[in-house]
Design an enzyme around this catalytic site. Sequence first.
Site, PDB file in Angstrom:
ATOM      1  N   VAL A   1      30.971  42.681  51.429  1.00 38.92           N
ATOM      2  CA  VAL A   1      29.516  42.588  51.493  1.00 38.92           C
ATOM      3  C   VAL A   1      28.992  41.896  50.238  1.00 38.92           C
ATOM      4  O   VAL A   1      28.083  41.064  50.291  1.00 38.92           O
ATOM      5  CB  VAL A   1      28.893  43.993  51.638  1.00 38.92           C
ATOM      6  CG1 VAL A   1      27.364  43.915  51.634  1.00 38.92           C
ATOM      7  CG2 VAL A   1      29.390  44.677  52.909  1.00 38.92           C
ATOM      8  N   GLU A   2      29.559  42.249  49.096  1.00 44.67           N
ATOM      9  CA  GLU A   2      29.066  41.744  47.816  1.00 44.67           C
ATOM     10  C   GLU A   2      29.449  40.286  47.555  1.00 44.67           C
ATOM     11  O   GLU A   2      28.615  39.500  47.118  1.00 44.67           O
ATOM     12  CB  GLU A   2      29.613  42.619  46.676  1.00 44.67           C
ATOM     13  CG  GLU A   2      28.969  43.990  46.578  1.00 44.67           C
ATOM     14  CD  GLU A   2      27.570  43.927  46.004  1.00 44.67           C
ATOM     15  OE1 GLU A   2      27.224  42.924  45.374  1.00 44.67           O
ATOM     16  OE2 GLU A   2      26.808  44.887  46.218  1.00 44.67           O
ATOM     17  N   SER A   3      30.705  39.953  47.787  1.00 46.83           N
ATOM     18  CA  SER A   3      31.206  38.652  47.314  1.00 46.83           C
ATOM     19  C   SER A   3      32.132  37.946  48.286  1.00 46.83           C
ATOM     20  O   SER A   3      32.692  36.905  47.935  1.00 46.83           O
ATOM     21  CB  SER A   3      31.975  38.870  46.003  1.00 46.83           C
ATOM     22  OG  SER A   3      33.135  39.672  46.248  1.00 46.83           O
TER      23      SER A   3
ATOM     24  N   TYR B   1      21.879  46.473  53.712  1.00 52.12           N
ATOM     25  CA  TYR B   1      23.087  46.588  52.905  1.00 52.12           C
ATOM     26  C   TYR B   1      24.086  47.576  53.508  1.00 52.12           C
ATOM     27  O   TYR B   1      25.246  47.237  53.758  1.00 52.12           O
ATOM     28  CB  TYR B   1      22.697  47.009  51.493  1.00 52.12           C
ATOM     29  CG  TYR B   1      23.795  46.937  50.468  1.00 52.12           C
ATOM     30  CD1 TYR B   1      24.259  45.720  49.995  1.00 52.12           C
ATOM     31  CD2 TYR B   1      24.355  48.100  49.936  1.00 52.12           C
ATOM     32  CE1 TYR B   1      25.261  45.648  49.038  1.00 52.12           C
ATOM     33  CE2 TYR B   1      25.347  48.042  48.979  1.00 52.12           C
ATOM     34  CZ  TYR B   1      25.793  46.814  48.533  1.00 52.12           C
ATOM     35  OH  TYR B   1      26.785  46.755  47.591  1.00 52.12           O
TER      36      TYR B   1
ATOM     37  N   ARG C   1      19.751  41.335  44.290  1.00 50.58           N
ATOM     38  CA  ARG C   1      19.877  39.901  44.003  1.00 50.58           C
ATOM     39  C   ARG C   1      19.303  39.085  45.157  1.00 50.58           C
ATOM     40  O   ARG C   1      19.312  39.528  46.285  1.00 50.58           O
ATOM     41  CB  ARG C   1      21.356  39.525  43.824  1.00 50.58           C
ATOM     42  CG  ARG C   1      21.985  40.208  42.650  1.00 50.58           C
ATOM     43  CD  ARG C   1      23.472  39.996  42.665  1.00 50.58           C
ATOM     44  NE  ARG C   1      24.086  40.648  43.817  1.00 50.58           N
ATOM     45  CZ  ARG C   1      24.295  41.942  43.896  1.00 50.58           C
ATOM     46  NH1 ARG C   1      23.922  42.726  42.909  1.00 50.58           N
ATOM     47  NH2 ARG C   1      24.842  42.470  44.952  1.00 50.58           N
TER      48      ARG C   1
END
Length: 454
Positions: free
Chosen positions: A116-118, A221, A452
């Site tokens: 999910v993040e990167s 998220y 972000r």
Amino acid sequence: MSLSTERGGLRLPSAARGAEGLTASPGQVLELHEAAPRVLTLDLTRDANDIWDRIRRGFGMPDLDTELVAEQQLFYLNRPGFLKKVFERGGRYLYHIVDELERRGMPTELALLPMVESSYNPMAYSRARASGLWQFIPSTGRNYNLTQDKWVDERRDVIASTSAALDYLQTIYEMHGDWHLALASYNWGEGAVGRAVQRNLADGRSTEYSSLRMPDETRNYVPKLQALKNIVAQPELFHLELPYVPNTRHFVTVSAPAGIDLATAAKYAEMPLDEFIALNPGYNRPAIAQADSLVVPVDRAERFRLRLAEQEGSGKQWRTYEMQRGDTLVSVAQNFGLSVNELHQINGLDARSRVSPGYTLLVPDGIDPDGALAASRLIPRAAAADRSTIPPPAPPKVGKKSVKQGLQKKGNAKSATKKSSSGMPKRAVSGAQKSSGKTTGKNPKPAQSKIRTR
């Protein structure tokens, strides 16, 4: 059996029904005549088949069953090539992450969070300056002791950043006592989530994740993570085959001497340079200035150690050079057989960089610089640039008129200053002062927002 949706006797969660394009009103039964696919089940009496099997065994979070989960699931399932590529990339890191999660007694769904993040890319770098697999912003990284200087950025280091991310997740879980709220805090900041919870309490509303008012990124998220969990839990249900990732240790750390460049190390490990850097992504320079450790695949570690020992005895290495009075980048480059552009590239400098006596440069000592130059091109430029050497922009020239306007603005600001109940001026509070404190059980740490713009 009274089910609103059936498939060969199996009830699908709402997210899976959305993925299959099935909708039904309450009480309605859809008859499907095609053969039901085999669905993976867990047999805890045997060893895990692969890393995905091991992850399934450690699922521990409550499931989120919402339309947003269905939407995110469809997004992923409509991109099977992306899923395959990202899961394969994550295969390098999953054993280590799952091992750490199990050691701490944490839910193994969290091993999917870097997707999910990167997208499991340790070189990922956002516009908000978040970096690495776990996308730490600089301040939160510093709070969790991740070194960030011109030589290394441990936010990209797989081992260091995973340890810090799990420390952070444990802290915010203990703060909220709820994994969905902890994940929202990881994205949005624990102070923001705490205030959202307090607003709902004051309004007599539920404080569950799905009931909070939050930015769209945070609202999506947890559904993203849940969608990935659903896919990994039952890939055959979605006609998807996960890439095989063995449930075995992928890498180990090996002590490495100062002076070796990443390209030479990759050659000793018998690996393509990009794959070697994917295991060692934390370096901001293409060579190791001080003795450190390198990450290599388990099956190559012994040969790697032997070749490092041979390298130490060769006398060829990279070393640091401290700028002296009268030195220029041009003169240093000439002394070490480099062009100025090559010296810039190796040291994260550019045409605006100004270095003074005492500044430390990385230079070759009897070694071909080509490998280090190739490695430097694979290091994120935004992260590698040594901004400490770049002078700040010159202040704009101020004429009489602008000085007068400035004084007027200063006077208006002063007249607008309010008094507190103690009679002292009450000044505006900075964003850092507004955020609530967070602790890891050792030292208090200020809360940091991780949200972000992607």
